[in-house]
Motif scaffolding. Sequence first.
Motif, PDB file in Angstrom:
ATOM      1  N   LEU A   7       0.815  -1.216   0.000  1.00  0.00           N
ATOM      2  CA  LEU A   7       0.000   0.000   0.000  1.00  0.00           C
ATOM      3  C   LEU A   7       0.849   1.267   0.000  1.00  0.00           C
ATOM      4  CD1 LEU A   7      -2.712  -1.152   2.548  1.00  0.00           C
ATOM      5  CD2 LEU A   7      -2.882  -1.078   0.052  1.00  0.00           C
ATOM      6  N   VAL A   8       2.066   1.179   0.513  1.00  0.00           N
ATOM      7  CA  VAL A   8       3.014   2.300   0.482  1.00  0.00           C
ATOM      8  C   VAL A   8       4.330   1.785  -0.082  1.00  0.00           C
ATOM      9  CG1 VAL A   8       1.939   3.588   2.382  1.00  0.00           C
ATOM     10  CG2 VAL A   8       3.765   1.956   2.872  1.00  0.00           C
ATOM     11  N   ALA A   9       5.083   2.670  -0.733  1.00  0.00           N
ATOM     12  CA  ALA A   9       6.296   2.255  -1.435  1.00  0.00           C
ATOM     13  C   ALA A   9       7.538   2.284  -0.565  1.00  0.00           C
ATOM     14  CB  ALA A   9       6.519   3.148  -2.657  1.00  0.00           C
ATOM     15  N   ARG A  10       7.510   2.998   0.545  1.00  0.00           N
ATOM     16  CA  ARG A  10       8.680   3.039   1.413  1.00  0.00           C
ATOM     17  C   ARG A  10       8.239   3.126   2.860  1.00  0.00           C
ATOM     18  NH1 ARG A  10      10.567   7.055   4.096  1.00  0.00           N
ATOM     19  NH2 ARG A  10       9.747   9.144   3.922  1.00  0.00           N
ATOM     20  N   LEU A  11       9.180   2.819   3.737  1.00  0.00           N
ATOM     21  CA  LEU A  11       8.892   2.818   5.162  1.00  0.00           C
ATOM     22  C   LEU A  11      10.106   3.361   5.886  1.00  0.00           C
ATOM     23  CD1 LEU A  11       7.091   1.722   7.557  1.00  0.00           C
ATOM     24  CD2 LEU A  11       8.396  -0.382   7.354  1.00  0.00           C
ATOM     25  N   GLN A  12       9.917   4.327   6.767  1.00  0.00           N
ATOM     26  CA  GLN A  12      11.010   4.812   7.608  1.00  0.00           C
ATOM     27  C   GLN A  12      10.784   4.232   8.982  1.00  0.00           C
ATOM     28  OE1 GLN A  12      11.946   8.984   7.497  1.00  0.00           O
ATOM     29  NE2 GLN A  12      12.732   8.932   9.573  1.00  0.00           N
ATOM     30  N   ASP A  13      11.675   3.358   9.386  1.00  0.00           N
ATOM     31  CA  ASP A  13      11.506   2.674  10.659  1.00  0.00           C
ATOM     32  C   ASP A  13      12.864   2.229  11.145  1.00  0.00           C
ATOM     33  OD1 ASP A  13      10.333   1.375  12.850  1.00  0.00           O
ATOM     34  OD2 ASP A  13       8.700   0.595  11.633  1.00  0.00           O
ATOM     35  N   SER A  14      12.896   1.662  12.306  1.00  0.00           N
ATOM     36  CA  SER A  14      14.123   1.107  12.860  1.00  0.00           C
ATOM     37  C   SER A  14      14.455  -0.193  12.137  1.00  0.00           C
ATOM     38  CB  SER A  14      13.910   0.814  14.358  1.00  0.00           C
ATOM     39  OG  SER A  14      14.972   0.045  14.862  1.00  0.00           O
ATOM     40  N   THR A  15      15.749  -0.502  12.017  1.00  0.00           N
ATOM     41  CA  THR A  15      16.117  -1.784  11.421  1.00  0.00           C
ATOM     42  C   THR A  15      15.718  -2.939  12.334  1.00  0.00           C
ATOM     43  OG1 THR A  15      18.369  -1.514  12.297  1.00  0.00           O
ATOM     44  CG2 THR A  15      17.997  -0.922   9.969  1.00  0.00           C
ATOM     45  N   GLY A  16      15.296  -2.642  13.550  1.00  0.00           N
ATOM     46  CA  GLY A  16      14.807  -3.676  14.456  1.00  0.00           C
ATOM     47  C   GLY A  16      13.556  -4.365  13.949  1.00  0.00           C
ATOM     48  N   VAL A  17      12.852  -3.766  13.005  1.00  0.00           N
ATOM     49  CA  VAL A  17      11.628  -4.341  12.457  1.00  0.00           C
ATOM     50  C   VAL A  17      11.907  -5.201  11.214  1.00  0.00           C
ATOM     51  CG1 VAL A  17      10.950  -2.457  10.912  1.00  0.00           C
ATOM     52  CG2 VAL A  17       9.195  -3.749  12.087  1.00  0.00           C
ATOM     53  N   MET A  18      13.161  -5.275  10.800  1.00  0.00           N
ATOM     54  CA  MET A  18      13.514  -5.999   9.566  1.00  0.00           C
ATOM     55  C   MET A  18      13.096  -7.481   9.600  1.00  0.00           C
ATOM     56  SD  MET A  18      14.961  -3.993   7.285  1.00  0.00           S
ATOM     57  CE  MET A  18      16.040  -4.965   6.271  1.00  0.00           C
ATOM     58  N   THR A  19      13.216  -8.127  10.742  1.00  0.00           N
ATOM     59  CA  THR A  19      12.844  -9.546  10.818  1.00  0.00           C
ATOM     60  C   THR A  19      11.370  -9.748  10.491  1.00  0.00           C
ATOM     61  OG1 THR A  19      14.566 -10.017  12.434  1.00  0.00           O
ATOM     62  CG2 THR A  19      12.761 -11.586  12.305  1.00  0.00           C
ATOM     63  N   ALA A  20      10.516  -8.937  11.102  1.00  0.00           N
ATOM     64  CA  ALA A  20       9.073  -9.055  10.838  1.00  0.00           C
ATOM     65  C   ALA A  20       8.759  -8.720   9.389  1.00  0.00           C
ATOM     66  CB  ALA A  20       8.287  -8.149  11.776  1.00  0.00           C
ATOM     67  N   LEU A  21       9.389  -7.676   8.860  1.00  0.00           N
ATOM     68  CA  LEU A  21       9.139  -7.299   7.465  1.00  0.00           C
ATOM     69  C   LEU A  21       9.569  -8.413   6.517  1.00  0.00           C
ATOM     70  CD1 LEU A  21      10.307  -3.569   7.430  1.00  0.00           C
ATOM     71  CD2 LEU A  21       7.964  -4.434   7.500  1.00  0.00           C
ATOM     72  N   THR A  22      10.709  -9.013   6.780  1.00  0.00           N
ATOM     73  CA  THR A  22      11.220 -10.086   5.919  1.00  0.00           C
ATOM     74  C   THR A  22      10.269 -11.281   5.918  1.00  0.00           C
ATOM     75  OG1 THR A  22      13.492  -9.386   6.332  1.00  0.00           O
ATOM     76  CG2 THR A  22      13.184 -11.630   5.527  1.00  0.00           C
ATOM     77  N   LYS A  23       9.697 -11.599   7.063  1.00  0.00           N
ATOM     78  CA  LYS A  23       8.763 -12.727   7.157  1.00  0.00           C
ATOM     79  C   LYS A  23       7.458 -12.447   6.420  1.00  0.00           C
ATOM     80  CE  LYS A  23      10.413 -14.558  11.543  1.00  0.00           C
ATOM     81  NZ  LYS A  23      10.114 -14.752  12.969  1.00  0.00           N
TER      82      LYS A  23
END
Length: 83
Positions: free
Chosen positions: A13-29
């Motif tokens: 729904l959005v093309a980019r996300l500004q967040d902590s790299t701590g969320v990378m695991t959830a995003l990858t899954k």
Amino acid sequence: MRRTRGFDFTNGLVARLQDSTGVMTALTKEATFAFGAAFLPEQKAFGCPTGGSGLVMLAGPHKERKDAAFEFDRFAAKPENVA
């Protein structure tokens, strides 16, 4: 799908996300597409004083600039604008 902070991103729904790299695991899954992370842009030197994705206002600027920053933060923090 379990709801995360990156829900709109992982669902396309959005093309980019500004967040902590701590969320990378959830995003990858949850993402069904390839994506990557990049450093925040820099002008003279890189710095991320807040260490994450919070809204911050520095103490040094004049009142007029602080007032403008506060107005932006108030706008950016509204639920309808977060995505």
